[in-house]
Design an enzyme around this catalytic site. Structure first.
Site, PDB file in Angstrom:
ATOM      1  N   HIS A 136       0.845  -1.203   0.000  1.00 36.31           N
ATOM      2  CA  HIS A 136       0.000   0.000   0.000  1.00 36.31           C
ATOM      3  C   HIS A 136       0.885   1.260   0.000  1.00 36.31           C
ATOM      4  O   HIS A 136       0.924   2.003   0.989  1.00 36.31           O
ATOM      5  CB  HIS A 136      -0.872  -0.062   1.266  1.00 36.31           C
ATOM      6  CG  HIS A 136      -2.070   0.812   1.262  1.00 36.31           C
ATOM      7  ND1 HIS A 136      -2.037   2.142   0.916  1.00 36.31           N
ATOM      8  CD2 HIS A 136      -3.352   0.540   1.590  1.00 36.31           C
ATOM      9  CE1 HIS A 136      -3.249   2.647   1.038  1.00 36.31           C
ATOM     10  NE2 HIS A 136      -4.069   1.695   1.448  1.00 36.31           N
ATOM     11  N   GLU A 241      -0.890   1.310  -5.528  1.00 34.68           N
ATOM     12  CA  GLU A 241      -0.730   0.122  -4.688  1.00 34.68           C
ATOM     13  C   GLU A 241      -0.777  -1.124  -5.555  1.00 34.68           C
ATOM     14  O   GLU A 241      -1.781  -1.380  -6.206  1.00 34.68           O
ATOM     15  CB  GLU A 241      -1.866   0.071  -3.666  1.00 34.68           C
ATOM     16  CG  GLU A 241      -2.083   1.388  -2.945  1.00 34.68           C
ATOM     17  CD  GLU A 241      -3.493   1.498  -2.342  1.00 34.68           C
ATOM     18  OE1 GLU A 241      -4.055   0.478  -1.930  1.00 34.68           O
ATOM     19  OE2 GLU A 241      -4.019   2.614  -2.311  1.00 34.68           O
TER      20      GLU A 241
HETATM   21  O1  LIG Z   1      -7.898   4.275   5.681  1.00 33.46           O
HETATM   22  P1  LIG Z   1      -7.329   2.901   5.370  1.00 33.46           P
HETATM   23  O2  LIG Z   1      -8.034   1.805   6.076  1.00 33.46           O
HETATM   24  O3  LIG Z   1      -5.846   2.871   5.576  1.00 33.46           O
HETATM   25  O4  LIG Z   1      -7.579   2.653   3.836  1.00 33.46           O
HETATM   26  C1  LIG Z   1      -7.163   3.576   2.927  1.00 33.46           C
HETATM   27  C2  LIG Z   1      -7.620   3.223   1.520  1.00 33.46           C
HETATM   28  O5  LIG Z   1      -6.881   2.113   1.070  1.00 33.46           O
HETATM   29  C3  LIG Z   1      -7.072   1.807  -0.311  1.00 33.46           C
HETATM   30  O6  LIG Z   1      -6.291   0.690  -0.624  1.00 33.46           O
HETATM   31  C4  LIG Z   1      -8.518   1.478  -0.559  1.00 33.46           C
HETATM   32  O7  LIG Z   1      -8.709   1.278  -1.954  1.00 33.46           O
HETATM   33  C5  LIG Z   1      -9.418   2.604  -0.055  1.00 33.46           C
HETATM   34  O8  LIG Z   1     -10.778   2.208  -0.188  1.00 33.46           O
HETATM   35  C6  LIG Z   1      -9.106   2.916   1.388  1.00 33.46           C
HETATM   36  O9  LIG Z   1      -9.885   4.023   1.795  1.00 33.46           O
END
Ligand SMILES: O=P(O)(O)OC[C@H]1O[C@@H](O)[C@H](O)[C@@H](O)[C@@H]1O
Length: 266
Positions: A136, A241
């Site tokens: 991510h 990502e």
């Molecule tokens: O706020 P988090 O749980 O770290 O997620 C962040 C984002 O992560 C991304 O990978 C998703 O596609 C989004 O939908 C999500 O909002």
């Protein structure tokens, strides 16, 4: 010292790179290359992408404390270290929901202007399991409205904020001018470029064994709601990502899967 370790984080220094990785989630929080911060943050998603499954959002890898496994290669051209996660470090509440036995290895390599991250999943249970996962990576940019991701033209995408509408990307460069949350599926082009970051000349991201690419920016209103994110920070990041999220990887008992990303700071 090329590697400094404290109770909760590891700092790697190699050539023009300095990288920080917290044991909590094996989260890479900084990559300074040639004096400039290039990353916003980079958590790991395993074994569940987003809310799509029984676990809390994005699964347990990012909220578990990983083991520092030490340096595996250290020479003039390369520094490689690794981190491990086993079920006993997973929060009990999530362990009850996802009780398969597994071993994860996260390997981080610095070579010149590249940062490689590799996730290896071992199925140590007596039965099969499926998982989705993502590296991510939040890329740091000066102004997200100027940046673009090149390499996704012609691929099918699922638009999460638009009722999961399926369409085909027609643009040469994917840009951000509002909330963006898109899953590009089965991206057979393994090399993407992030242009106009205005921090260095940008990035080249290459991926191996990851089929999908998520592009995400929360934009103004969502940024305000996020506890660990300043209101204006949405301007300074774009998530690109690499992962397997559209359909899970199935791993037989004794099976091993690995996926790798290479970030090149240009
Ligand atoms: O706020 P988090 O749980 O770290 O997620 C962040 C984002 O992560 C991304 O990978 C998703 O596609 C989004 O939908 C999500 O909002």
């Amino acid at each position: 010292m090329p590697v400094e370790q404290s109770q909760n984080k590891v700092t790697l220094k190699h050539g023009k790179s300095t990288v920080q990785i917290y044991l909590l989630g094996a989260t890479l929080t900084s990559w300074v290359f040639d004096g400039q911060e290039r990353i916003f943050v980079s958590p790991l998603v395993f074994p569940q992408f987003g809310p799509k499954g029984p676990l809390p959002q994005h699964g347990f890898a990012r909220v578990s404390k990983w083991d520092w496994l030490g340096v595996t290669t250290e020479n003039a051209s390369e520094l490689t270290v690794s981190f491990g996660l086993k079920p006993d470090a997973v929060p009990e509440s999530q362990r009850k929901i996802w009780s398969h036995d597994f071993k994860l290895l996260y390997t981080v390599t610095l070579i010149g202007n590249t940062l490689k991250t590799k996730l290896t999943v071992h199925n140590t249970s007596s039965g099969p399991f499926g998982f989705t996962s993502l590296l991510h990576t939040y890329i740091r940019v000066k102004d997200v409205t100027k940046a673009q991701v090149v390499g996704l033209t012609g691929y099918t995408l699922e638009d999460t904020i638009n009722n999961n509408l399926i369409s085909t990307e027609s643009r040469h460069g994917v840009t951000v001018a509002g909330e963006v949350d898109r899953v590009y599926q089965n991206v057979t082009n393994n090399i993407l470029t992030i242009e106009n970051t205005h921090i260095g000349a940008g990035f080249i991201i290459s991926k191996s064994n990851f089929k999908d690419v998520v592009v995400w920016n929360p934009w103004i209103e969502n940024a305000k709601k996020m506890a660990d994110f300043d209101d204006e920070e949405y301007l300074n990041m774009i998530c690109v990502e690499v992962g397997n999220v559209a359909s899970p990887i199935q791993l037989a008992p004794g099976g091993v899967w690995e996926g790798e990303q290479t970030l090149v700071a240009i």
